[in-house]
Design a protein around this motif. Structure first.
Motif, PDB file in Angstrom:
ATOM      1  N   GLY A  93       0.843  -1.282   0.033  1.00  0.00           N
ATOM      2  CA  GLY A  93      -0.013   0.091   0.116  1.00  0.00           C
ATOM      3  C   GLY A  93       0.547   1.282   0.042  1.00  0.00           C
ATOM      4  N   ALA A  94       0.145   2.456  -0.199  1.00  0.00           N
ATOM      5  CA  ALA A  94       0.769   3.594  -0.042  1.00  0.00           C
ATOM      6  C   ALA A  94      -0.357   4.763   0.224  1.00  0.00           C
ATOM      7  CB  ALA A  94       1.205   4.153  -1.567  1.00  0.00           C
ATOM      8  N   THR A  95       0.160   5.808   0.670  1.00  0.00           N
ATOM      9  CA  THR A  95      -0.729   6.844   1.127  1.00  0.00           C
ATOM     10  C   THR A  95      -0.448   8.230   0.218  1.00  0.00           C
ATOM     11  OG1 THR A  95      -0.256   6.348   3.504  1.00  0.00           O
ATOM     12  CG2 THR A  95      -1.296   8.622   2.832  1.00  0.00           C
ATOM     13  N   LEU A  96      -1.802   8.697  -0.317  1.00  0.00           N
ATOM     14  CA  LEU A  96      -1.667   9.500  -1.352  1.00  0.00           C
ATOM     15  C   LEU A  96      -1.965  10.990  -0.719  1.00  0.00           C
ATOM     16  CD1 LEU A  96      -4.138   7.967  -4.222  1.00  0.00           C
ATOM     17  CD2 LEU A  96      -1.618   7.941  -4.065  1.00  0.00           C
ATOM     18  N   SER A  97      -0.813  11.933  -1.018  1.00  0.00           N
ATOM     19  CA  SER A  97      -0.951  13.163  -0.443  1.00  0.00           C
ATOM     20  C   SER A  97      -1.650  14.318  -1.347  1.00  0.00           C
ATOM     21  CB  SER A  97       0.512  13.535   0.092  1.00  0.00           C
ATOM     22  OG  SER A  97       1.037  12.800   0.847  1.00  0.00           O
ATOM     23  N   SER A  98      -2.287  15.297  -0.719  1.00  0.00           N
ATOM     24  CA  SER A  98      -2.751  16.314  -1.552  1.00  0.00           C
ATOM     25  C   SER A  98      -1.718  17.241  -1.819  1.00  0.00           C
ATOM     26  CB  SER A  98      -3.806  17.088  -0.814  1.00  0.00           C
ATOM     27  OG  SER A  98      -3.628  17.244   0.460  1.00  0.00           O
ATOM     28  N   SER A  99      -1.950  18.428  -2.430  1.00  0.00           N
ATOM     29  CA  SER A  99      -1.150  19.474  -2.830  1.00  0.00           C
ATOM     30  C   SER A  99      -0.290  20.283  -1.724  1.00  0.00           C
ATOM     31  CB  SER A  99      -1.728  20.392  -3.880  1.00  0.00           C
ATOM     32  OG  SER A  99      -2.734  21.183  -3.015  1.00  0.00           O
ATOM     33  N   ASP A 100      -1.272  20.342  -0.637  1.00  0.00           N
ATOM     34  CA  ASP A 100      -0.753  21.169   0.421  1.00  0.00           C
ATOM     35  C   ASP A 100      -0.008  20.190   1.586  1.00  0.00           C
ATOM     36  OD1 ASP A 100      -2.728  19.696   1.711  1.00  0.00           O
ATOM     37  OD2 ASP A 100      -3.816  21.412   2.382  1.00  0.00           O
ATOM     38  N   GLY A 101       0.049  18.935   1.315  1.00  0.00           N
ATOM     39  CA  GLY A 101       1.060  17.897   2.170  1.00  0.00           C
ATOM     40  C   GLY A 101       0.263  17.756   3.409  1.00  0.00           C
TER      41      GLY A 101
END
Length: 284
Positions: A93-101
């Motif tokens: 698995g992985a975690t997806l970050s938004s643009s602001d982190g």
């Protein structure tokens, strides 16, 4: 007449695999295998958003929150093996970050970008969990084959959570494609070297955004304003010149482009619309 109560098998796992062929062991829709029912479990609250398979890799996207903890956008990979148990044990698995982190973003909609050597994917994210701060992001979600499987802190195959779960890989967006309030749905299609995004909003707009091979977007164009809240956008598989918008009580068919709307070459050039070409001799 006495009615017989059907005994349906309980489904207590977060992710199960079921047969799709009557000839498989256990028959159609069976989730058991060799006397057991393998599955993936979680202690968190999971809201699945999308899933698809490319060759032998399964991709699943979800929002994950445990108790009072902040929401995480999670991607998990599974490798299609010869048995249900082997497939589920291949979990990574992985975690997806938004643009602001920052933490607390939610995934609202998803679309695979077809073609290409990398597995590119677009997602509509809400930065604050609501509708007022939404964005369309582009990610490379190619599976990471180097990480140890079945050690995820949120999803696990064994009956108990791993004692020493590994921290999921954090994937950062390649580019922020579009920012606007009320984004709610997305469809990505390929047109030669271009990627065209059709984006829906809860306010009733259907927006077209063309992005070149360097991931530079053109000017967004509103194709339609009307009914609100369509959750999906579907491309016509036959002519590829229309998209379908399913609503509660109707389906609308919308052309992918209106080339007559470009009144001069500057308008056409700014839009970067791959569905239209400019005729120099006729100036239209």
């Amino acid at each position: 007449m006495k009615l017989r109560k059907l005994q349906c098998p309980s489904d207590l796992k977060t992710i199960n695999l079921q047969n799709t062929d009557q000839k498989q062991s256990g028959g159609i829709f069976a989730s058991s295998e060799e006397g057991e029912t393998p599955g993936i479990q979680t202690e968190a609250d999971v809201d699945f958003v999308d899933g698809f398979q490319i060759n032998s890799t399964v991709f699943l996207f979800s929002n994950v929150a445990s108790g009072a903890k902040t929401n995480k956008v999670r991607l998990i990979w599974l490798q299609a093996e010869t048995s249900k148990a082997q497939t589920l044990k291949s979990l990574g698995g992985a975690t997806l970050s938004s643009s602001d982190g920052g933490e607390g973003s939610r995934l609202l909609a998803s679309s695979l970008i077809p073609g290409g050597q990398q597995v590119l994917w677009s997602g509509v994210f809400s930065l604050d969990g609501g509708e007022n701060n939404t964005e369309l992001l582009l990610f490379d979600i190619s599976p990471d084959q180097s990480r140890t499987t079945d050690t995820d802190p949120d999803f696990y195959y064994s009956s108990n959570k791993p004692n020493k779960p590994s921290q999921p890989k954090s994937l950062q967006p390649k580019v922020v494609l579009f920012k606007k309030k009320y984004l709610s749905s997305v469809l990505a299609v390929r047109e030669d070297s271009w990627t065209v995004f059709f984006i829906g909003t809860t306010s009733g707009e259907l927006i077209k955004l063309a992005v070149d091979e360097n991931n530079v977007p053109g000017c967004p164009k509103v194709l339609q304003r009307g009914l609100r809240g369509f959750p999906k956008i579907l491309l016509d598989p036959v002519d590829r010149k229309h998209v379908y918008l399913p609503f509660k009580d109707q389906i609308q068919r919308v052309p992918v482009s209106d080339c007559s709307a470009y009144t001069d070459v500057k308008d056409w050039f700014r839009a970067k619309d791959p569905h239209c070409v400019w005729c120099v001799t006729k100036k239209r």
